[in-house]
Design a protein around this motif. Structure first.
Motif, PDB file in Angstrom:
ATOM      1  N   THR A 183       0.825  -1.204   0.000  1.00 31.18           N
ATOM      2  CA  THR A 183       0.000   0.000   0.000  1.00 31.18           C
ATOM      3  C   THR A 183       0.859   1.255   0.000  1.00 31.18           C
ATOM      4  O   THR A 183       0.636   2.197  -0.773  1.00 31.18           O
ATOM      5  N   THR A 184       1.877   1.266   0.853  1.00 33.07           N
ATOM      6  CA  THR A 184       2.744   2.435   0.984  1.00 33.07           C
ATOM      7  C   THR A 184       3.476   2.743  -0.317  1.00 33.07           C
ATOM      8  O   THR A 184       3.519   3.893  -0.775  1.00 33.07           O
ATOM      9  N   LEU A 185       4.059   1.725  -0.927  1.00 31.67           N
ATOM     10  CA  LEU A 185       4.901   1.945  -2.097  1.00 31.67           C
ATOM     11  C   LEU A 185       4.110   2.193  -3.376  1.00 31.67           C
ATOM     12  O   LEU A 185       4.615   2.815  -4.305  1.00 31.67           O
ATOM     13  N   SER A 186       2.874   1.707  -3.418  1.00 33.76           N
ATOM     14  CA  SER A 186       2.067   1.953  -4.608  1.00 33.76           C
ATOM     15  C   SER A 186       1.395   3.321  -4.560  1.00 33.76           C
ATOM     16  O   SER A 186       0.988   3.858  -5.595  1.00 33.76           O
ATOM     17  N   ALA A 187       1.274   3.906  -3.353  1.00 32.28           N
ATOM     18  CA  ALA A 187       0.704   5.252  -3.215  1.00 32.28           C
ATOM     19  C   ALA A 187       1.803   6.281  -3.472  1.00 32.28           C
ATOM     20  O   ALA A 187       2.284   6.951  -2.574  1.00 32.28           O
ATOM     21  N   ASP A 188       2.196   6.382  -4.729  1.00 32.05           N
ATOM     22  CA  ASP A 188       3.311   7.234  -5.156  1.00 32.05           C
ATOM     23  C   ASP A 188       2.751   8.527  -5.759  1.00 32.05           C
ATOM     24  O   ASP A 188       1.961   8.476  -6.712  1.00 32.05           O
ATOM     25  N   PRO A 189       3.150   9.693  -5.240  1.00 32.15           N
ATOM     26  CA  PRO A 189       2.608  10.957  -5.773  1.00 32.15           C
ATOM     27  C   PRO A 189       2.949  11.199  -7.232  1.00 32.15           C
ATOM     28  O   PRO A 189       2.306  12.006  -7.902  1.00 32.15           O
ATOM     29  N   HIS A 190       3.966  10.489  -7.747  1.00 32.38           N
ATOM     30  CA  HIS A 190       4.380  10.680  -9.133  1.00 32.38           C
ATOM     31  C   HIS A 190       3.768   9.645 -10.082  1.00 32.38           C
ATOM     32  O   HIS A 190       4.055   9.652 -11.277  1.00 32.38           O
ATOM     33  N   ARG A 191       2.947   8.743  -9.517  1.00 30.05           N
ATOM     34  CA  ARG A 191       2.303   7.721 -10.328  1.00 30.05           C
ATOM     35  C   ARG A 191       0.840   7.603  -9.897  1.00 30.05           C
ATOM     36  O   ARG A 191       0.504   7.870  -8.745  1.00 30.05           O
ATOM     37  N   ASN A 246       2.260   3.729  13.071  1.00 33.78           N
ATOM     38  CA  ASN A 246       3.333   4.709  12.843  1.00 33.78           C
ATOM     39  C   ASN A 246       3.104   5.577  11.602  1.00 33.78           C
ATOM     40  O   ASN A 246       4.057   6.122  11.032  1.00 33.78           O
ATOM     41  N   LEU A 247       1.860   5.704  11.204  1.00 38.20           N
ATOM     42  CA  LEU A 247       1.532   6.533  10.043  1.00 38.20           C
ATOM     43  C   LEU A 247       1.798   8.009  10.325  1.00 38.20           C
ATOM     44  O   LEU A 247       1.463   8.522  11.388  1.00 38.20           O
ATOM     45  N   THR A 248       2.423   8.680   9.365  1.00 41.36           N
ATOM     46  CA  THR A 248       2.625  10.127   9.442  1.00 41.36           C
ATOM     47  C   THR A 248       2.325  10.738   8.084  1.00 41.36           C
ATOM     48  O   THR A 248       2.461  10.073   7.045  1.00 41.36           O
ATOM     49  N   ARG A 249       1.943  12.014   8.085  1.00 43.65           N
ATOM     50  CA  ARG A 249       1.704  12.695   6.817  1.00 43.65           C
ATOM     51  C   ARG A 249       3.011  12.848   6.035  1.00 43.65           C
ATOM     52  O   ARG A 249       3.030  12.791   4.803  1.00 43.65           O
ATOM     53  N   ILE A 266      -2.086   8.383   2.144  1.00 43.49           N
ATOM     54  CA  ILE A 266      -2.854   7.560   3.084  1.00 43.49           C
ATOM     55  C   ILE A 266      -3.346   8.420   4.243  1.00 43.49           C
ATOM     56  O   ILE A 266      -4.513   8.341   4.650  1.00 43.49           O
ATOM     57  N   PHE A 267      -2.470   9.239   4.778  1.00 37.15           N
ATOM     58  CA  PHE A 267      -2.807  10.078   5.937  1.00 37.15           C
ATOM     59  C   PHE A 267      -4.004  10.975   5.621  1.00 37.15           C
ATOM     60  O   PHE A 267      -4.950  11.081   6.413  1.00 37.15           O
ATOM     61  N   ASP A 268      -3.984  11.599   4.462  1.00 37.91           N
ATOM     62  CA  ASP A 268      -5.045  12.549   4.111  1.00 37.91           C
ATOM     63  C   ASP A 268      -6.328  11.864   3.651  1.00 37.91           C
ATOM     64  O   ASP A 268      -7.378  12.504   3.554  1.00 37.91           O
ATOM     65  N   ALA A 269      -6.245  10.567   3.352  1.00 36.98           N
ATOM     66  CA  ALA A 269      -7.448   9.829   2.932  1.00 36.98           C
ATOM     67  C   ALA A 269      -8.342   9.475   4.112  1.00 36.98           C
ATOM     68  O   ALA A 269      -9.513   9.123   3.926  1.00 36.98           O
ATOM     69  N   ILE A 270      -7.805   9.582   5.322  1.00 33.64           N
ATOM     70  CA  ILE A 270      -8.562   9.187   6.514  1.00 33.64           C
ATOM     71  C   ILE A 270      -9.406  10.371   6.969  1.00 33.64           C
ATOM     72  O   ILE A 270      -9.002  11.174   7.806  1.00 33.64           O
ATOM     73  N   ARG A 271     -10.585  10.460   6.351  1.00 32.26           N
ATOM     74  CA  ARG A 271     -11.493  11.564   6.635  1.00 32.26           C
ATOM     75  C   ARG A 271     -12.922  11.022   6.706  1.00 32.26           C
ATOM     76  O   ARG A 271     -13.105   9.807   6.827  1.00 32.26           O
ATOM     77  N   PHE A 272     -13.911  11.900   6.614  1.00 29.73           N
ATOM     78  CA  PHE A 272     -15.301  11.464   6.782  1.00 29.73           C
ATOM     79  C   PHE A 272     -15.648  10.339   5.808  1.00 29.73           C
ATOM     80  O   PHE A 272     -15.401  10.442   4.609  1.00 29.73           O
ATOM     81  N   GLY A 273     -16.232   9.277   6.342  1.00 29.86           N
ATOM     82  CA  GLY A 273     -16.572   8.111   5.541  1.00 29.86           C
ATOM     83  C   GLY A 273     -15.565   6.989   5.676  1.00 29.86           C
ATOM     84  O   GLY A 273     -15.902   5.820   5.475  1.00 29.86           O
ATOM     85  N   SER A 274     -14.316   7.325   6.008  1.00 28.32           N
ATOM     86  CA  SER A 274     -13.286   6.305   6.203  1.00 28.32           C
ATOM     87  C   SER A 274     -13.492   5.592   7.536  1.00 28.32           C
ATOM     88  O   SER A 274     -14.168   6.096   8.434  1.00 28.32           O
ATOM     89  N   ALA A 334      -6.129  10.757  16.395  1.00 28.02           N
ATOM     90  CA  ALA A 334      -5.581   9.404  16.319  1.00 28.02           C
ATOM     91  C   ALA A 334      -4.101   9.395  16.675  1.00 28.02           C
ATOM     92  O   ALA A 334      -3.330  10.221  16.199  1.00 28.02           O
ATOM     93  N   ASP A 335      -3.712   8.421  17.521  1.00 23.53           N
ATOM     94  CA  ASP A 335      -2.295   8.224  17.860  1.00 23.53           C
ATOM     95  C   ASP A 335      -1.826   6.998  17.092  1.00 23.53           C
ATOM     96  O   ASP A 335      -1.932   5.871  17.569  1.00 23.53           O
ATOM     97  N   TYR A 336      -1.313   7.229  15.911  1.00 17.24           N
ATOM     98  CA  TYR A 336      -0.924   6.114  15.044  1.00 17.24           C
ATOM     99  C   TYR A 336       0.318   5.378  15.544  1.00 17.24           C
ATOM    100  O   TYR A 336       0.633   4.289  15.048  1.00 17.24           O
TER     101      TYR A 336
END
Length: 528
Positions: A240-248, A276-279, A285-293, A307-309
């Motif tokens: 999940t982490t590596l596929s969430a690439d801002p350039h792809r 241990n999630l951080t922005r 991923i960090f910014d996707a955790i909003r209303f509805g998530s 949240a204390d990740y």
């Protein structure tokens, strides 16, 4: 009970007044809060806890032994047979249990973004938050699609229904049972929402190969020039982490099919580990955790609901579920061409595999069948520290068919499309777990970027003396010394001992593949 009577029982339940069908996200959130199933976080996400079951329960997973499928299933510890009569009795009990509940929730949607082969599904939930989870994870229908929606597979989840092993034939109070003939998944005794997601994946791993489509436990993304990459790996290896690439652009984070037309996402959402999630490290991923998530087992500040990740008190396997549309940089619909690059991810607790190595065709098939990694704490019950394991095709718990069926299909597609394959170790360096340290994410990202951009196609390599892997001598943005694991250990004798120990584990594990071509066995695995 046959499939017709199953349908009648189901229709009787679905026609009751206590059943809510296709509630909107706001309606489901309201239900969650009203029923005290969870709380709102500071970002508007729902946070729920799952009690003692904070991971999958693979020992409680079964497939009904039926005449239409029993000769196809790879029976064993991961695909345990369950008698038809016992399933029918348990099914009746669960249906009657749900009939007497104050509220039941139904989600209708799809598995598979390819319209030609997608599976219409429905998920029936005892919990509102599980239904919200299903809304986030599966493909949501348009209003027009909903009018004509006829489910071809049904998941029934009743966490508070506990099986009686002596009566019901289960091993514990928990059960996840798939009936292909009845097109039904029955789940009970566990609140862990991941069982819902993975049960449908198991179903697709049975159905897609029947249509000559390779089903894969991998994430996928696409570059600006249309180049597609696949990332195989078990939970905690970084898919999940590596596929969430801002350039792809993201195609999907966990489950895909590969047809004659290309790659497509099986899901409509993402189910990310968030310990241990951080922005800073994972902004998408960090910014996707909003209303509805939906957050699972994440510890919140009682007053601020922040949240204390970093808090793994409940489990290391904290999770976030969100729609793929919560990420800006996606492919929509989740369909792309054939993969140019394939990455096998492993979290090596021994600390002896290279951080990146180029694989020959034989090595690719060997490591795909081996599926080596380390189970990380919390992903399954009873796992409290990293443990070396081999999971065939990087997803054996979800493969109803023999592993060689999937491997042969992958090999054919690699040949047909000339895909480049790499093994990437996101685990430990400088020593084994407890001695060394986890590979820096920035280094892993740099290595994968180099692979995706073709910078490693012609780079000079050195052959590992134990595993036979071809290690690049230089990767932009990564210190040369990091690339060769033996150079990161202070004690060379200790390194060699540990490396040979792992090599032997590879060889012993591969003995079960007696029908694999000799070239894969002889040229694909360790050489020492």
């Amino acid at each position: 009970m046959n499939s017709v009577s199953v349908s009648n029982e189901l229709n009787e339940l679905l026609n009751q007044d206590n059943v809510h069908v296709q509630l909107s996200v706001p309606q489901l959130v309201e239900k969650v809060l009203k029923r005290n199933e969870g709380v709102l976080t500071s970002t508007g996400a729902v946070c729920a806890t799952t009690g003692k079951y904070t991971g999958r329960s693979p020992k409680d997973k079964y497939i009904v032994e039926e005449s239409t499928s029993k000769d196809k299933i790879d029976w064993g510890p991961l695909n345990q047979p369950f008698p038809e009569e016992a399933f029918d009795l348990l099914y009746n009990k669960v249906i009657n249990y749900l009939k007497n509940k104050e509220e039941v929730f139904v989600f209708k949607g799809f598995a598979g973004a390819d319209k030609q082969t997608q599976l219409p599904i429905q998920v029936i939930n005892e919990y509102a938050w599980h239904n919200l989870f299903s809304h986030q994870l599966f493909i949501r229908p348009t209003e027009e699609e909903l009018l004509n929606h006829e489910a071809q597979f049904t998941v029934i989840s009743a966490p508070d229904f506990k099986a009686d092993p002596k009566v019901d034939g289960t091993k514990s109070e928990t059960f996840i049972i798939i009936s292909f003939e009845r097109s039904t998944v029955l789940i009970g005794g566990t609140e862990y929402a991941g069982e819902i997601k993975k049960s449908i994946f198991s179903v697709m791993n049975y159905l897609l190969p029947e249509n000559q489509i390779l089903s894969m436990h991998c994430s996928a993304n696409v570059g600006l020039e249309g180049d597609v990459a696949l990332f195989f790996g078990l939970s905690g290896t970084g898919k999940t982490t590596l596929s969430a690439d801002p350039h792809r652009r993201l195609i999907g984070d966990d489950e895909h099919g590969w047809s004659s037309n290309g790659v497509f996402n099986i899901e409509g959402g993402c189910y990310a580990k968030c310990i241990n999630l951080t922005r800073e490290k994972e902004p998408q991923i960090f910014d996707a955790i909003r209303f509805g998530s939906v957050l699972e087992n994440v510890v919140l500040n009682k007053e601020t609901r922040v949240a204390d990740y970093d808090d793994g008190t409940l489990t290391e396997n904290t999770r976030a579920a969100y729609t793929i549309q919560s990420i800006d940089n996606i492919v929509d619909p989740s369909i792309a061409g054939h993969p140019n690059t394939i990455v096998f991810l492993t979290a090596d607790a021994f600390g002896v595999l290279p951080p990146i190595s180029k694989l020959t065709k034989e090595q690719a098939m060997y490591h795909f069948l081996s599926g080596y990694t380390s189970k990380l704490a919390g992903t399954e019950r009873g796992i409290t520290s990293p443990e070396a394991t081999f999971s065939t095709c990087f997803g054996s718990p979800f493969l109803p068919l023999p592993a060689t069926r999937y491997a042969e299909m992958l090999g054919e597609k690699i040949d047909e499309h000339n895909s480049q394959v790499y093994l990437v170790n996101t685990g430990w360096t400088g020593g084994e777990y407890g001695v060394g340290s986890r590979m820096k994410l920035s280094y892993t990202r740099a290595m994968i970027q180099a692979a995706l951009e073709g910078e490693l196609n012609h780079v000079e390599t050195v052959k590992d003396s134990i595993f036979g892997l071809h290690i690049p001598l230089h990767v932009p943005g990564v210190p040369d010394a990091v690339l060769q694991p033996n150079k990161t250990w202070n004690d060379q004798a200790a390194y060699e001992k540990k490396a040979k120990e792992l090599a032997e584990k590879f060889k012993v594990n591969f003995e079960k593949f007696s029908k694999v071509p000799a070239a894969i066995r002889e040229k694909g695995g360790p050489i020492a």
